[in-house]
Design an enzyme around this catalytic site. Sequence first.
Site, short mmCIF file in Angstrom:
data_model
loop_
_atom_site.label_atom_id
_atom_site.label_comp_id
_atom_site.label_asym_id
_atom_site.label_seq_id
_atom_site.Cartn_x
_atom_site.Cartn_y
_atom_site.Cartn_z
N ASN A 69 14.30 -11.04 10.51
CA ASN A 69 13.34 -12.16 9.74
C ASN A 69 11.92 -11.76 10.51
OD1 ASN A 69 12.91 -15.13 8.66
ND2 ASN A 69 11.87 -14.94 10.76
N ARG A 76 3.84 -14.53 26.96
CA ARG A 76 2.72 -15.52 26.79
C ARG A 76 2.91 -16.19 28.00
NH1 ARG A 76 6.25 -19.01 22.47
NH2 ARG A 76 7.44 -20.09 23.95
N HIS A 122 5.86 -14.66 4.51
CA HIS A 122 4.21 -14.90 4.45
C HIS A 122 3.44 -14.56 5.48
CE1 HIS A 122 6.02 -19.24 5.44
NE2 HIS A 122 5.89 -18.43 6.41
N TYR A 163 1.29 -8.65 8.40
CA TYR A 163 0.93 -7.11 8.41
C TYR A 163 1.83 -6.40 9.00
CZ TYR A 163 -1.54 -2.74 8.57
OH TYR A 163 -1.65 -1.50 8.50
N ALA A 170 7.74 -17.10 19.61
CA ALA A 170 6.42 -17.22 18.82
C ALA A 170 5.27 -17.09 19.71
CB ALA A 170 6.46 -18.56 18.10
N ASN A 174 -1.25 -1.15 15.04
CA ASN A 174 -0.92 0.30 14.99
C ASN A 174 -2.03 1.45 15.16
OD1 ASN A 174 -1.84 -0.87 12.46
ND2 ASN A 174 -1.32 0.89 11.34
N ARG A 187 0.86 -1.21 -0.10
CA ARG A 187 0.01 0.00 -0.11
C ARG A 187 0.71 1.34 0.15
NH1 ARG A 187 -3.99 -1.51 4.87
NH2 ARG A 187 -4.67 0.58 4.47
#
Length: 389
Positions: free
Chosen positions: A311, A374, A297, A300, A357, A320, A267
Amino acid sequence: MMVDSVVIFVPDDTRRTGREDPLLLEQVQGVPLLSWLAGSLAQMGAQRFFLVAQPGCIARAKSCFPDDVELTVCTEQDPADLLHVFLSTMDEGCSRVCIITGPVAHLPAQVCPIPPTEARHGAFMVKRETFMDALDQDFSFAHFLAEESEICGPEEGFYPISDYAELLSFQHAMNRSQLLLLAQTGVKIWDLDNCYVNPWTRVGAGTTLMPGTVLNGRNSIGSHCVIGPNSFLTDCSVADGAQVIQSRADQAFIGRDCSVGPFANLRPGTCLAPAVRAGAFVELNRASVGARTQIAHLAYLGDATVGQDCNIGCGVATANFDRVNKFQTVVQDNAFVGCDTCLVAPVQVGQGAYIAAGSVVTQDVPEGALALARSRQTNKKDWANKHKK
């Protein structure tokens, strides 16, 4: 037809055609007919243009001309004085001037399958001295063209257009002409009938345009790129050696040797440094990405600055926007952001830091640190066996 100077009138024919815009400003593949005309004439050697249009159309008409040509614009009712100056400053070796009085397409005869129309004319060639002499007198412009001009017809590549339906019938030929011009400069085109490039786009030698490619707006594509299949670019800059495969980009900069797609969405405000990979289902919005960073992959990044050699794992997203304001995320060089991480802006990830992760990061991560955000995993022994149906 070789001519240095062209005079173009944009008549207000809206009452006759029933359209909102004059035919010369009607769009063909997202670009006004006037842009196709000016671009084609410039490619044939025209470098000076004199434009006459209604005040309400001046801004749009001016934007139709290539940046590297000399353009004189007349906003007054009587253009005679300004036109006289335009003609008097032509090169001494140029004795003729082309006059366009209405909507016409300019095409090589070999790409235009539409039979020429003898009854209408929109392009003329006149001698410069004769035209200047006439401007010094009280003369009828229509009578002057009838008596002193040579009509430019299909032999010179000019095809008059009377209405919007007729304009659409020229659309395929205009696009094909543009593609053939690119092919002559070394661009590789897989399918002339399934590739669309407007006259504002520049493509470097050795670049491959694959089927389904649409290059809209003012794109600049470098050399030895691969665009497509099925890619849509608007107002983008793509550096040498980049690939944009089955993806969309709008007002984005794609650096040298980048790989974009498939199914990526860049965008406005996106800037990729050399050798960045933005892979499948990656969306970037107002994001700056450093060299060699991998976003393989399903990610956003919005309002983000990412350093080089980072990475960004699968499922990473920047949070955001809080419904009122948008905030920045900064990821410094050599950082590793694990899969399914949410970066809640404003937040900064330090150089060389790791994020485990599945983390939701709400505080800055120091340089070289490992962030885990987490809850600790708990296993309930035999719970599944006891609750089976």
